[in-house]
Scaffold this motif. Structure first.
Motif, mmCIF file in Angstrom:
data_model
loop_
_atom_site.group_PDB
_atom_site.id
_atom_site.type_symbol
_atom_site.label_atom_id
_atom_site.label_comp_id
_atom_site.label_asym_id
_atom_site.label_seq_id
_atom_site.Cartn_x
_atom_site.Cartn_y
_atom_site.Cartn_z
ATOM 1 N N PRO A 85 0.799 -1.229 0.000
ATOM 2 C CA PRO A 85 0.000 0.000 0.000
ATOM 3 C C PRO A 85 0.830 1.278 0.000
ATOM 4 O O PRO A 85 1.964 1.305 0.488
ATOM 5 C CB PRO A 85 -0.783 -0.117 1.315
ATOM 6 N N ALA A 86 0.225 2.334 -0.495
ATOM 7 C CA ALA A 86 0.798 3.673 -0.345
ATOM 8 C C ALA A 86 0.591 4.148 1.080
ATOM 9 O O ALA A 86 -0.225 3.618 1.829
ATOM 10 C CB ALA A 86 0.135 4.640 -1.318
ATOM 11 N N ARG A 87 1.350 5.177 1.451
ATOM 12 C CA ARG A 87 1.170 5.796 2.767
ATOM 13 C C ARG A 87 1.357 7.295 2.652
ATOM 14 O O ARG A 87 2.020 7.799 1.744
ATOM 15 C CB ARG A 87 2.115 5.184 3.797
ATOM 16 N N LEU A 88 0.721 8.012 3.556
ATOM 17 C CA LEU A 88 0.985 9.430 3.738
ATOM 18 C C LEU A 88 1.975 9.594 4.876
ATOM 19 O O LEU A 88 1.819 8.971 5.931
ATOM 20 C CB LEU A 88 -0.287 10.199 4.082
ATOM 21 N N HIS A 89 2.986 10.419 4.676
ATOM 22 C CA HIS A 89 3.892 10.791 5.766
ATOM 23 C C HIS A 89 3.482 12.191 6.192
ATOM 24 O O HIS A 89 3.659 13.162 5.449
ATOM 25 C CB HIS A 89 5.341 10.758 5.306
ATOM 26 N N LEU A 90 2.930 12.290 7.410
ATOM 27 C CA LEU A 90 2.338 13.555 7.842
ATOM 28 C C LEU A 90 3.328 14.511 8.472
ATOM 29 O O LEU A 90 2.981 15.667 8.730
ATOM 30 C CB LEU A 90 1.191 13.283 8.823
ATOM 31 N N GLY A 91 4.549 14.057 8.746
ATOM 32 C CA GLY A 91 5.543 14.992 9.240
ATOM 33 C C GLY A 91 6.343 14.454 10.408
ATOM 34 O O GLY A 91 6.060 13.388 10.956
ATOM 35 N N PHE A 92 7.380 15.220 10.788
ATOM 36 C CA PHE A 92 8.260 14.884 11.900
ATOM 37 C C PHE A 92 7.894 15.703 13.133
ATOM 38 O O PHE A 92 7.439 16.842 13.025
ATOM 39 C CB PHE A 92 9.713 15.148 11.531
ATOM 40 N N LEU A 93 8.160 15.135 14.285
ATOM 41 C CA LEU A 93 7.879 15.812 15.552
ATOM 42 C C LEU A 93 9.028 16.676 16.039
ATOM 43 O O LEU A 93 8.810 17.686 16.700
ATOM 44 C CB LEU A 93 7.536 14.776 16.626
ATOM 45 N N ASP A 94 10.270 16.257 15.768
ATOM 46 C CA ASP A 94 11.420 17.000 16.284
ATOM 47 C C ASP A 94 12.610 16.813 15.358
ATOM 48 O O ASP A 94 13.216 15.738 15.330
ATOM 49 C CB ASP A 94 11.775 16.530 17.698
#
Length: 330
Positions: A14-23
């Motif tokens: 499957p594809a995925r969304l990477h929503l971002g980094f925390l730090d």
């Protein structure tokens, strides 16, 4: 070690969304930490079969052949394999194309060679997931995934640890906005861009971690799409501003995607943003009918922008699907 009795394996990843980094700063000794959503489509579909000689056909065949050769060399096997790629995620689109293709091919080669390696071991062999384990865990089990980043000191060759995995509620939909005329950053260019970003404020990292732990994840667990979306939208705005210097000055890689996503946000959807370096944009919606209506509105509103396309997809809470074919001739 004896080889598997299967003649071939077909893997649908499957594809995925990477929503971002925390730090990005790592003030506590770990950097990154990321959240991702596994999608029901688009998908990478690959068949790997024992053969008389090596071959690789279909989109992204060169990368698939590299993954085959890398895993085979690491395992010390010489079996030839034919790779057929029926569908592949668009490269450099923010959907995890390289990781999904590499894991699909690598897992198949390992299993057909009689090695019971899990996806995490294959990812380590391929050097995937060094910053984020989102693609790996999307392949393994799907859902909404939070990883724990990597240590700032010393080499870290394995993917980050999994901290949380929750299913995406079945009624939720993700609107995707694609721009065929652009690609996100990748490879050495991405590495340089990450190194040249401004310092990441420790206070912002603390706020984002607070936002994740006490707003986004509880809202997801309680099926509250508005609260979850509000947290994701705030996170995306903060990260978009931080990345703007590497993206031509804006929060989005693609100005056209930015305009489309702004339209969705204006319709009362707070959970919007860009996956990874883009150009794919997303919006998280709580009901299928609402999502489908928004997609139809987007298609009409941006009909003249032939570089743009839109889709409405459910989450994938299963991970990759693996199907065995036949038995190896005796």
């Amino acid at each position: 070690m004896s080889a598997s009795g299967d003649a071939a394996l077909t893997i649908r990843a499957p594809a995925r969304l990477h929503l971002g980094f925390l730090d990005l700063g790592g003030a506590l000794g770990r950097r990154f930490g990321s959240l991702g959503i596994t999608l029901d489509r688009p998908v990478t579909t690959v068949t790997v079969a024992r053969a008389e000689s090596d071959s690789a056909t279909g989109p992204d065949a060169q990368r698939a052949a590299w993954a085959r050769n890398c895993v085979r060399a690491a395992l010390g096997v010489a079996t030839p394999f034919a790779i057929t790629i029926d569908s592949a995620l668009p490269p450099h689109g923010g959907l995890g194309s390289g990781t999904q293709l590499g894991l699909a091919v690598g897992v198949a080669v390992a299993r057909l060679s009689g090695h019971d390696l899990d996806a995490r071991a294959v990812a380590t062999l391929l050097g995937r997931g060094l910053r984020s384990a989102i693609g790996l865990e999307a392949f393994t089990q799907g859902g909404v995934i939070l990883d724990g980043g990597k240590p700032t000191a010393g080499p870290r060759l394995a993917p980050p640890p999994l901290l949380s995995r929750l299913p995406l509620p079945p009624s939720w939909r993700v609107i995707l906005a694609f721009d065929a005329s652009r690609e996100g950053l990748s490879g050495d260019v991405e590495t340089r861009a990450m190194a040249e970003l401004p310092p990441f404020p420790a206070a912002l990292a603390a706020h984002l971690c607070h936002l994740m732990l006490l707003k986004a994840l509880p809202a997801l667990a309680e099926d509250d799409v508005m609260a979850f979306g509000s947290a994701i939208g705030e996170w995306q705005r903060a990260l978009g501003d931080h990345y703007a210097v590497a993206q031509g000055g804006g929060r989005f890689c693609s100005p056209d995607v930015a305009e489309a996503i702004a339209f969705v946000e204006s319709q009362g959807v707070p959970g919007v943003g860009q996956s990874s370096w883009g150009p794919t944009g997303f919006a998280i919606v709580g009901q299928p009918a609402q999502a489908e209506a928004l997609v139809q509105a987007l298609r009409q509103r941006f009909a003249s922008s032939t570089n743009l396309s839109f889709d409405c997809v459910a989450g994938n809470n299963r991970g990759a699907e693996i199907q065995a074919h036949g038995a190896r001739p005796i």
